[in-house]
Design an enzyme around this catalytic site. Structure first.
Site, PDB file in Angstrom:
ATOM      1  N   SER A  59       0.822  -1.217   0.000  1.00  4.58           N
ATOM      2  CA  SER A  59       0.000   0.000   0.000  1.00  4.58           C
ATOM      3  C   SER A  59       0.855   1.264   0.000  1.00  4.58           C
ATOM      4  O   SER A  59       1.993   1.265   0.468  1.00  4.58           O
ATOM      5  CB  SER A  59      -0.894   0.051   1.242  1.00  4.58           C
ATOM      6  OG  SER A  59      -1.746  -1.048   1.292  1.00  4.58           O
TER       7      SER A  59
HETATM    8  N1  SAH Z   1       0.121  -5.524   4.040  1.00  3.15           N
HETATM    9  C1  SAH Z   1       0.902  -5.786   2.835  1.00  3.15           C
HETATM   10  C2  SAH Z   1       0.157  -5.457   1.563  1.00  3.15           C
HETATM   11  C3  SAH Z   1      -0.792  -6.513   1.283  1.00  3.15           C
HETATM   12  S1  SAH Z   1      -1.410  -6.683  -0.350  1.00  3.15           S
HETATM   13  C4  SAH Z   1       2.204  -5.063   2.853  1.00  3.15           C
HETATM   14  O1  SAH Z   1       2.490  -4.320   3.797  1.00  3.15           O
HETATM   15  O2  SAH Z   1       2.985  -5.287   1.925  1.00  3.15           O
HETATM   16  C5  SAH Z   1      -2.680  -7.842   0.070  1.00  3.15           C
HETATM   17  C6  SAH Z   1      -2.183  -9.248   0.323  1.00  3.15           C
HETATM   18  O3  SAH Z   1      -3.300 -10.014   0.748  1.00  3.15           O
HETATM   19  C7  SAH Z   1      -1.636  -9.942  -0.915  1.00  3.15           C
HETATM   20  O4  SAH Z   1      -0.318 -10.347  -0.675  1.00  3.15           O
HETATM   21  C8  SAH Z   1      -2.574 -11.122  -1.098  1.00  3.15           C
HETATM   22  O5  SAH Z   1      -1.930 -12.296  -1.574  1.00  3.15           O
HETATM   23  C9  SAH Z   1      -3.111 -11.336   0.307  1.00  3.15           C
HETATM   24  N2  SAH Z   1      -4.388 -12.074   0.395  1.00  3.15           N
HETATM   25  C10 SAH Z   1      -5.451 -12.047  -0.447  1.00  3.15           C
HETATM   26  N3  SAH Z   1      -6.422 -12.874  -0.023  1.00  3.15           N
HETATM   27  C11 SAH Z   1      -5.969 -13.441   1.140  1.00  3.15           C
HETATM   28  C12 SAH Z   1      -6.514 -14.371   2.049  1.00  3.15           C
HETATM   29  N4  SAH Z   1      -7.725 -14.938   1.878  1.00  3.15           N
HETATM   30  N5  SAH Z   1      -5.770 -14.722   3.127  1.00  3.15           N
HETATM   31  C13 SAH Z   1      -4.528 -14.192   3.335  1.00  3.15           C
HETATM   32  N6  SAH Z   1      -3.963 -13.306   2.497  1.00  3.15           N
HETATM   33  C14 SAH Z   1      -4.670 -12.928   1.407  1.00  3.15           C
END
Ligand code: SAH
Length: 208
Positions: A59
């Site tokens: 983000s």
């Molecule tokens: N907080 C992260 C950004 C996350 S992007 C940072 O600081 O970099 C969102 C993430 O959520 C992605 O990596 C994606 O693979 C994950 N995601 C999507 N669906 C999910 C689920 N059901 N359980 C766990 N992770 C999930």
């Protein structure tokens, strides 16, 4: 990258981030190292999201600061994060003294995040590969839950794993999403709608 990080902090202040502890933590965490080296071309400290591979993004700094500020992180708090991604948000929470349990569904991303967090010396973050809809019952209850991918509605299991008086922040919806803050009191909870945001969707695990 120190100069770029200082500039990022100056921008966060201009954008209205007021919590001095959050500002300080984001001034310390080395955001660039969480982004895989081949993808660091787009200024890692710029006011925008950055790709981290596998179609996912880290983000924009403002969103990380804003969500962190809204959960009012105190040292010793136990926080569940859904969507580890690069590990950056988890590092910011750890820098603020939280014990972080973070779940990521894409194994390559959770492995990468775990390695970077260890190399950066964060000992209070545990990362597991799994489906965030299930939460992490072995470590519940949590003081706070932060979801960084967008489900189409608030996942009930995550509310269950929040302790009385706990708070959850998450984007909800498909297409245009809204940030929601949920405050739990006993068996009831209050939903406070907040700003519109754009996160990657929270995908359903295939073993449900
Ligand atoms: N907080 C992260 C950004 C996350 S992007 C940072 O600081 O970099 C969102 C993430 O959520 C992605 O990596 C994606 O693979 C994950 N995601 C999507 N669906 C999910 C689920 N059901 N359980 C766990 N992770 C999930």
């Amino acid at each position: 990258m120190d100069v770029q990080r200082k500039m990022m902090v100056a921008v966060l202040k201009q954008q209205g981030v007021k919590d001095g502890r959050v500002i300080e933590a984001m001034g310390k965490v080395r955001r660039h190292v969480y982004i895989p080296e081949a993808l660091r071309g787009r200024d890692p400290y710029g006011d925008h999201p950055c790709p981290i591979g596998h179609g996912q993004t880290i983000s924009q700094p403002f969103i990380v600061a804003y969500m962190t500020q809204r959960i009012e992180v105190k040292p010793g708090m136990r926080i569940l994060e859904i969507g580890t991604g690069s590990g950056y948000q988890a590092a910011v929470l750890a820098e603020l003294g939280a014990k972080v349990y973070s779940i990521e569904i894409i194994p390559e991303l959770s492995d990468h995040a775990r390695a970077v967090l260890a190399a950066e010396g964060y000992k209070t973050v545990e990362v597991k590969t799994g489906d965030g809809y299930k939460g992490w019952p072995e470590h519940a209850l949590f003081d706070a839950v932060i979801v960084t991918c967008a489900p189409d509605k608030i996942p009930k299991e995550l509310v269950k794993q929040l302790k009385d008086g706990g708070r959850m922040i998450l984007p909800v919806g498909t297409g245009i999403q809204q940030l929601v803050i949920l405050e739990k009191t006993g068996d009831t909870f209050r939903e406070i709608p907040d700003m519109h945001v754009r996160f990657v969707p929270m995908v359903k695990g295939n073993d449900d």
